[in-house]
Scaffold this motif. Structure first.
Motif, PDB file in Angstrom:
ATOM      1  N   LEU A 122      36.829  40.383  38.002  1.00 56.99           N
ATOM      2  CA  LEU A 122      36.224  41.716  38.072  1.00 56.99           C
ATOM      3  C   LEU A 122      36.880  42.677  37.078  1.00 56.99           C
ATOM      4  CD1 LEU A 122      35.850  42.195  41.928  1.00 56.99           C
ATOM      5  CD2 LEU A 122      34.007  42.554  40.267  1.00 56.99           C
ATOM      6  N   LYS A 123      36.070  43.532  36.484  1.00 60.65           N
ATOM      7  CA  LYS A 123      36.620  44.594  35.648  1.00 60.65           C
ATOM      8  C   LYS A 123      37.409  45.578  36.503  1.00 60.65           C
ATOM      9  CE  LYS A 123      32.609  44.332  32.539  1.00 60.65           C
ATOM     10  NZ  LYS A 123      31.395  45.047  32.061  1.00 60.65           N
ATOM     11  N   ASP A 124      36.879  45.877  37.698  1.00 62.28           N
ATOM     12  CA  ASP A 124      37.558  46.727  38.676  1.00 62.28           C
ATOM     13  C   ASP A 124      37.755  45.900  39.947  1.00 62.28           C
ATOM     14  OD1 ASP A 124      38.411  48.506  40.585  1.00 62.28           O
ATOM     15  OD2 ASP A 124      36.731  49.900  40.371  1.00 62.28           O
ATOM     16  N   PRO A 125      38.985  45.477  40.255  1.00 62.84           N
ATOM     17  CA  PRO A 125      39.219  44.592  41.399  1.00 62.84           C
ATOM     18  C   PRO A 125      38.787  45.164  42.745  1.00 62.84           C
ATOM     19  CG  PRO A 125      41.148  44.647  39.957  1.00 62.84           C
ATOM     20  CD  PRO A 125      40.219  45.735  39.482  1.00 62.84           C
TER      21      PRO A 125
ATOM     22  N   GLY B 188      21.978  46.977  34.560  1.00 55.12           N
ATOM     23  CA  GLY B 188      23.023  46.740  33.575  1.00 55.12           C
ATOM     24  C   GLY B 188      24.278  46.105  34.125  1.00 55.12           C
ATOM     25  N   ASP B 189      24.427  46.068  35.455  1.00 56.43           N
ATOM     26  CA  ASP B 189      25.596  45.438  36.055  1.00 56.43           C
ATOM     27  C   ASP B 189      25.497  43.914  35.971  1.00 56.43           C
ATOM     28  OD1 ASP B 189      27.038  47.682  36.809  1.00 56.43           O
ATOM     29  OD2 ASP B 189      26.162  47.782  38.811  1.00 56.43           O
ATOM     30  N   THR B 190      26.642  43.271  35.868  1.00 61.07           N
ATOM     31  CA  THR B 190      26.738  41.829  36.053  1.00 61.07           C
ATOM     32  C   THR B 190      27.394  41.599  37.404  1.00 61.07           C
ATOM     33  OG1 THR B 190      26.908  41.353  33.688  1.00 61.07           O
ATOM     34  CG2 THR B 190      27.725  39.676  35.207  1.00 61.07           C
TER      35      THR B 190
ATOM     36  N   VAL C  20      33.032  40.652  35.259  1.00 66.49           N
ATOM     37  CA  VAL C  20      31.840  41.061  36.008  1.00 66.49           C
ATOM     38  C   VAL C  20      32.075  42.445  36.601  1.00 66.49           C
ATOM     39  CG1 VAL C  20      31.231  38.674  36.533  1.00 66.49           C
ATOM     40  CG2 VAL C  20      32.594  39.977  38.176  1.00 66.49           C
ATOM     41  N   ASP C  21      30.969  43.128  36.894  1.00 63.97           N
ATOM     42  CA  ASP C  21      31.067  44.507  37.390  1.00 63.97           C
ATOM     43  C   ASP C  21      31.237  44.593  38.895  1.00 63.97           C
ATOM     44  OD1 ASP C  21      30.489  46.084  34.858  1.00 63.97           O
ATOM     45  OD2 ASP C  21      28.779  44.720  34.915  1.00 63.97           O
TER      46      ASP C  21
END
Length: 307
Positions: A230-233, A146-148, A211-212
């Motif tokens: 990134l969603k989380d840098p 499920g990750d991008t 992206v994840d």
């Protein structure tokens, strides 16, 4: 035994084919009759002295960390293997001198796994360092279904493995590469984007929500661009950018690991990991193999063929 050796730091011209004593086999090691040895950029970087600040290098030096071959003798406590077993490995030891560019190599069992039957000798020798680098980077990032994932230099030696491993884990992969490598990336299951100015915008066009995770195998501004999308840098890892930790991400230095090698072998056996050989040369042409690696034009692995 015959081996490629160097008596000093220098360019590939200092390499020569010489006669060397057969290796001694420590209690936790096996002696391998080498069938093929993978050539990686780190090999010529060691020869050039680039790793001198962080690793003890001794001369005469036999380069090489990647190997595939047949067990010829076992140490007194190397119960994991028997004579005749086919193995492959990332034979990096604590100090650099007795490498894999030779007819025989003594390898600690912690650096080895059983060679997958799905790969020939040359392909197997092309996996360990690059494959482990990709595998351990994705593991550090916790990439899963499920990750991008954004993979920089996705058509390169490490990047191509990362694409396949991430796809096998159920991730969606966006990979950067020059346009002439886009079809190659599609064949591996990635969605290609051209690197260079405007990359962040091109990635956002494919993944508007971000992206994840991101894996940097090229350096330059890859980490900075990744953190823009990134969603989380903090979910970024690099194998080349020493400043990534200060930016909240992860720096990965590949380690020998039997379990991780076995996982790569399992992917190969399942048909989920392929190895493209760019160039295969005989042992006595190691200098030419180094020059090919230095050119940066290889698409796939460069190996020395002793089979």
């Amino acid at each position: 035994m015959k081996a490629i050796t160097a008596n000093s730091y220098g360019d590939p011209d200092v390499l020569e084919l010489t006669d060397q004593p057969d290796p001694k086999v420590a209690p936790d090691s096996v002696l391998i009759r080498v069938k093929a040895a993978g050539v990686n950029p780190v090999d010529w970087k060691i020869l050039a002295g680039y790793l001198d600040p962080i690793m003890h290098v001794h001369f005469p030096l036999i380069p090489g960390w990647d190997v595939s071959g047949v067990v010829e003798a076992v140490g007194m406590d190397a119960t994991e293997y028997a004579v005749g077993d086919e193995v492959f490995g990332y034979v990096r030891k604590d100090e650099v001198q007795h490498g894999t560019f030779a007819e025989l190599v003594a390898a600690p069992v912690r650096t080895l796994a059983r060679k997958p039957a799905a790969l020939d000798w040359k392909q197997a020798a092309g996996v360990p360092l690059a494959g482990l680098t990709a595998y351990q980077t994705l593991k550090r990032l916790g990439v899963g279904s499920g990750d991008t994932v954004l993979v920089h230099a996705a058509a390169g030696g490490v990047g191509a493995f990362a694409v396949q491993i991430a796809v096998a884990r159920g991730a969606r992969v966006i990979g950067t590469a020059s346009e002439h490598n886009h079809d190659f990336l599609r064949s591996l299951g990635a969605e290609p984007v051209t690197y260079g100015d405007g990359l962040a915008d091109r990635v956002r066009a494919l993944a508007p929500e971000g992206v994840d995770a991101a894996a940097d195998f090229v350096g330059g501004d890859a980490v900075d661009v990744s953190q823009q999308v990134l969603k989380d840098p903090k979910r970024v890892a690099s194998v080349v950018d020493n400043e990534v930790v200060g930016k909240g991400g992860h720096l990965v230095w590949v380690r020998p690991d039997s379990a991780d090698l076995t996982a790569l072998a399992d992917l190969a056996e399942a048909g989920k990991l392929t190895v493209n050989i760019d160039t295969a040369l005989p042992l006595d042409q190691a200098a030419e193999a180094f020059r090919r690696s230095q050119s940066g034009r290889a698409r796939g692995k460069i190996v020395l063929d002793l089979s």
